[in-house]
Design a protein around this motif. Structure first.
Motif, PDB file in Angstrom:
ATOM      1  N   HIS A  72      -4.866  61.197 -29.871  1.00  0.00           N
ATOM      2  CA  HIS A  72      -4.929  59.839 -30.655  1.00  0.00           C
ATOM      3  C   HIS A  72      -3.608  58.867 -30.596  1.00  0.00           C
ATOM      4  CE1 HIS A  72      -8.895  60.935 -32.312  1.00  0.00           C
ATOM      5  NE2 HIS A  72      -8.507  61.749 -33.061  1.00  0.00           N
ATOM      6  N   HIS A  73      -2.584  59.579 -30.988  1.00  0.00           N
ATOM      7  CA  HIS A  73      -1.325  58.618 -30.681  1.00  0.00           C
ATOM      8  C   HIS A  73      -0.883  58.016 -29.747  1.00  0.00           C
ATOM      9  CE1 HIS A  73       2.560  57.120 -31.916  1.00  0.00           C
ATOM     10  NE2 HIS A  73       3.107  57.785 -30.978  1.00  0.00           N
ATOM     11  N   PRO A  74      -1.122  58.557 -28.520  1.00  0.00           N
ATOM     12  CA  PRO A  74      -0.930  57.861 -27.017  1.00  0.00           C
ATOM     13  C   PRO A  74      -2.130  57.212 -26.727  1.00  0.00           C
ATOM     14  CG  PRO A  74      -1.214  60.228 -26.749  1.00  0.00           C
ATOM     15  CD  PRO A  74      -1.376  59.899 -28.305  1.00  0.00           C
ATOM     16  N   LEU A  75      -3.048  56.975 -27.703  1.00  0.00           N
ATOM     17  CA  LEU A  75      -4.342  56.247 -27.298  1.00  0.00           C
ATOM     18  C   LEU A  75      -5.288  56.930 -26.086  1.00  0.00           C
ATOM     19  CD1 LEU A  75      -3.207  52.546 -28.014  1.00  0.00           C
ATOM     20  CD2 LEU A  75      -4.296  54.053 -29.526  1.00  0.00           C
ATOM     21  N   PHE A  76      -5.206  58.008 -25.836  1.00  0.00           N
ATOM     22  CA  PHE A  76      -5.943  58.722 -24.784  1.00  0.00           C
ATOM     23  C   PHE A  76      -7.303  58.590 -25.244  1.00  0.00           C
ATOM     24  CE2 PHE A  76      -2.223  61.384 -23.203  1.00  0.00           C
ATOM     25  CZ  PHE A  76      -1.537  60.248 -22.880  1.00  0.00           C
ATOM     26  N   ASP A  77      -7.561  58.443 -26.423  1.00  0.00           N
ATOM     27  CA  ASP A  77      -9.109  58.306 -26.903  1.00  0.00           C
ATOM     28  C   ASP A  77      -9.696  57.125 -26.562  1.00  0.00           C
ATOM     29  OD1 ASP A  77      -7.198  57.165 -28.639  1.00  0.00           O
ATOM     30  OD2 ASP A  77      -8.813  57.483 -30.496  1.00  0.00           O
ATOM     31  N   GLN A  78      -8.896  55.991 -26.323  1.00  0.00           N
ATOM     32  CA  GLN A  78      -9.394  54.671 -25.986  1.00  0.00           C
ATOM     33  C   GLN A  78      -9.685  54.694 -24.284  1.00  0.00           C
ATOM     34  OE1 GLN A  78     -10.270  52.094 -28.024  1.00  0.00           O
ATOM     35  NE2 GLN A  78      -9.867  53.985 -29.336  1.00  0.00           N
ATOM     36  N   PRO A 131      -3.255  46.979 -24.892  1.00  0.00           N
ATOM     37  CA  PRO A 131      -4.123  46.322 -24.223  1.00  0.00           C
ATOM     38  C   PRO A 131      -4.059  45.728 -22.704  1.00  0.00           C
ATOM     39  CG  PRO A 131      -3.240  45.177 -26.213  1.00  0.00           C
ATOM     40  CD  PRO A 131      -2.090  46.569 -25.965  1.00  0.00           C
ATOM     41  N   ARG A 132      -2.813  45.936 -22.214  1.00  0.00           N
ATOM     42  CA  ARG A 132      -2.729  45.415 -20.909  1.00  0.00           C
ATOM     43  C   ARG A 132      -3.087  46.502 -19.764  1.00  0.00           C
ATOM     44  NH1 ARG A 132       1.695  42.010 -22.752  1.00  0.00           N
ATOM     45  NH2 ARG A 132       0.972  40.029 -22.519  1.00  0.00           N
ATOM     46  N   THR A 133      -2.679  47.851 -20.257  1.00  0.00           N
ATOM     47  CA  THR A 133      -3.181  48.989 -19.563  1.00  0.00           C
ATOM     48  C   THR A 133      -4.612  49.137 -19.721  1.00  0.00           C
ATOM     49  OG1 THR A 133      -0.892  50.029 -19.923  1.00  0.00           O
ATOM     50  CG2 THR A 133      -2.624  51.416 -19.311  1.00  0.00           C
ATOM     51  N   LEU A 134      -5.096  49.042 -20.841  1.00  0.00           N
ATOM     52  CA  LEU A 134      -6.666  49.276 -20.763  1.00  0.00           C
ATOM     53  C   LEU A 134      -7.334  48.053 -19.916  1.00  0.00           C
ATOM     54  CD1 LEU A 134      -6.824  50.224 -24.613  1.00  0.00           C
ATOM     55  CD2 LEU A 134      -7.134  51.825 -22.608  1.00  0.00           C
ATOM     56  N   SER A 135      -6.734  46.874 -19.916  1.00  0.00           N
ATOM     57  CA  SER A 135      -7.637  45.643 -19.311  1.00  0.00           C
ATOM     58  C   SER A 135      -7.240  46.192 -17.905  1.00  0.00           C
ATOM     59  CB  SER A 135      -6.897  44.534 -19.635  1.00  0.00           C
ATOM     60  OG  SER A 135      -7.224  43.407 -18.845  1.00  0.00           O
ATOM     61  N   ALA A 136      -6.367  46.408 -17.137  1.00  0.00           N
ATOM     62  CA  ALA A 136      -6.076  47.079 -16.019  1.00  0.00           C
ATOM     63  C   ALA A 136      -6.956  48.231 -15.527  1.00  0.00           C
ATOM     64  CB  ALA A 136      -4.770  47.436 -15.756  1.00  0.00           C
ATOM     65  N   LEU A 137      -7.116  49.031 -16.293  1.00  0.00           N
ATOM     66  CA  LEU A 137      -8.170  50.183 -16.250  1.00  0.00           C
ATOM     67  C   LEU A 137      -9.380  49.390 -16.149  1.00  0.00           C
ATOM     68  CD1 LEU A 137      -8.724  53.232 -15.892  1.00  0.00           C
ATOM     69  CD2 LEU A 137      -8.690  53.239 -18.421  1.00  0.00           C
ATOM     70  N   ASP A 138      -9.891  48.693 -16.921  1.00  0.00           N
ATOM     71  CA  ASP A 138     -11.148  48.081 -16.885  1.00  0.00           C
ATOM     72  C   ASP A 138     -11.455  47.431 -15.625  1.00  0.00           C
ATOM     73  OD1 ASP A 138     -11.862  48.929 -19.390  1.00  0.00           O
ATOM     74  OD2 ASP A 138     -11.340  47.304 -20.634  1.00  0.00           O
ATOM     75  N   GLY A 139     -10.376  46.644 -15.310  1.00  0.00           N
ATOM     76  CA  GLY A 139     -10.529  45.948 -14.062  1.00  0.00           C
ATOM     77  C   GLY A 139     -10.358  46.730 -12.840  1.00  0.00           C
ATOM     78  N   PHE A 140      -9.902  47.825 -12.931  1.00  0.00           N
ATOM     79  CA  PHE A 140      -9.959  48.914 -11.782  1.00  0.00           C
ATOM     80  C   PHE A 140     -11.518  49.288 -11.672  1.00  0.00           C
ATOM     81  CE2 PHE A 140     -10.015  53.210 -10.246  1.00  0.00           C
ATOM     82  CZ  PHE A 140      -9.605  52.840  -9.088  1.00  0.00           C
ATOM     83  N   LEU A 141     -11.971  49.768 -12.881  1.00  0.00           N
ATOM     84  CA  LEU A 141     -13.285  50.273 -12.827  1.00  0.00           C
ATOM     85  C   LEU A 141     -14.407  49.433 -12.343  1.00  0.00           C
ATOM     86  CD1 LEU A 141     -12.868  52.699 -15.943  1.00  0.00           C
ATOM     87  CD2 LEU A 141     -12.736  53.211 -13.603  1.00  0.00           C
ATOM     88  N   ARG A 142     -14.184  48.019 -12.875  1.00  0.00           N
ATOM     89  CA  ARG A 142     -15.153  47.062 -12.691  1.00  0.00           C
ATOM     90  C   ARG A 142     -15.124  46.717 -11.022  1.00  0.00           C
ATOM     91  NH1 ARG A 142     -13.535  43.992 -16.196  1.00  0.00           N
ATOM     92  NH2 ARG A 142     -11.921  42.808 -15.035  1.00  0.00           N
TER      93      ARG A 142
END
Length: 189
Positions: A72-78, A131-142
């Motif tokens: 949870h703390h490092p947001l790996f759940d996200q 948010p930027r890391t998650l956005s980059a991951l979203d962009g990669f997967l898209r």
């Protein structure tokens, strides 16, 4: 009775697997982490309020520490909501090398795989999920689709393997662990 949350079940399975792999009490002289039980170092157990003998650390306490500090703390759940394989790798690497190191591997791989920022902008390698890391991951997967998750996973594992070898080269005492790290922490291990 309410149906269990799939993300919680996923995290529980990862935690149980790492606890089983790490095993009970170990105090190997070459391990810089010192005494561990269920893979939890004494320093972490103490920081989390455990005052008993390390050899008696309850499995449930270890699981709670893993869930809180390494999921949870490092947001790996996200990350798991987007890419379960990547979240599982982040968790396992985070347990072994620290969550910041694991996150740095993800950020470096995302930057290297964005085709000179054509697919999504570069992100700071600040070793924290945001948010930027998650956005980059979203962009990669898209851009790369389902197969992209496997390629990203391989890139992260390559960085992890290089770090293990470099560690053993710098500190020969760590050679005692290298085979196990490569056998159990890289790939399907």
């Amino acid at each position: 009775m309410p149906k269990p949350d799939p993300l919680t079940c996923f995290a529980d399975a990862l935690i149980e697997a790492v606890i089983d792999r790490e095993g009970r009490y170990v105090n190997h002289g070459a391990d810089r982490g010192g005494a561990t039980c269920w893979g939890i170092t004494e320093a972490v157990a103490r920081a989390e309020g455990y005052a008993g003998a390390m050899s008696a650390l309850p499995r449930e306490t270890a699981a709670s520490i893993y869930r809180r500090l390494y999921w949870h703390h490092p947001l790996f759940d996200q990350v798991a909501l987007r890419a379960p394989q990547i979240a599982a790798e982040l968790f396992d690497t985070g347990v072994n090398m620290g969550t910041a190191v694991a996150t740095g591997f993800l950020q470096r791989a995302l930057n290297a795989l964005n085709r000179a920022a054509r697919d999504y902008p570069d992100i700071a390698v600040d070793r924290a999920i945001g948010p930027r890391t998650l956005s980059a991951l979203d962009g990669f997967l898209r851009t790369r689709g389902a197969a992209g998750e496997t390629v990203l996973l391989r890139a992260m594992e390559a960085l992890q393997g290089e770090r293990y070898i470099a560690l053993a080269e710098r500190r020969p005492s760590q050679e005692a662990f290298l085979y196990g790290w490569l056998a159990n922490r890289i790939g399907d291990g």
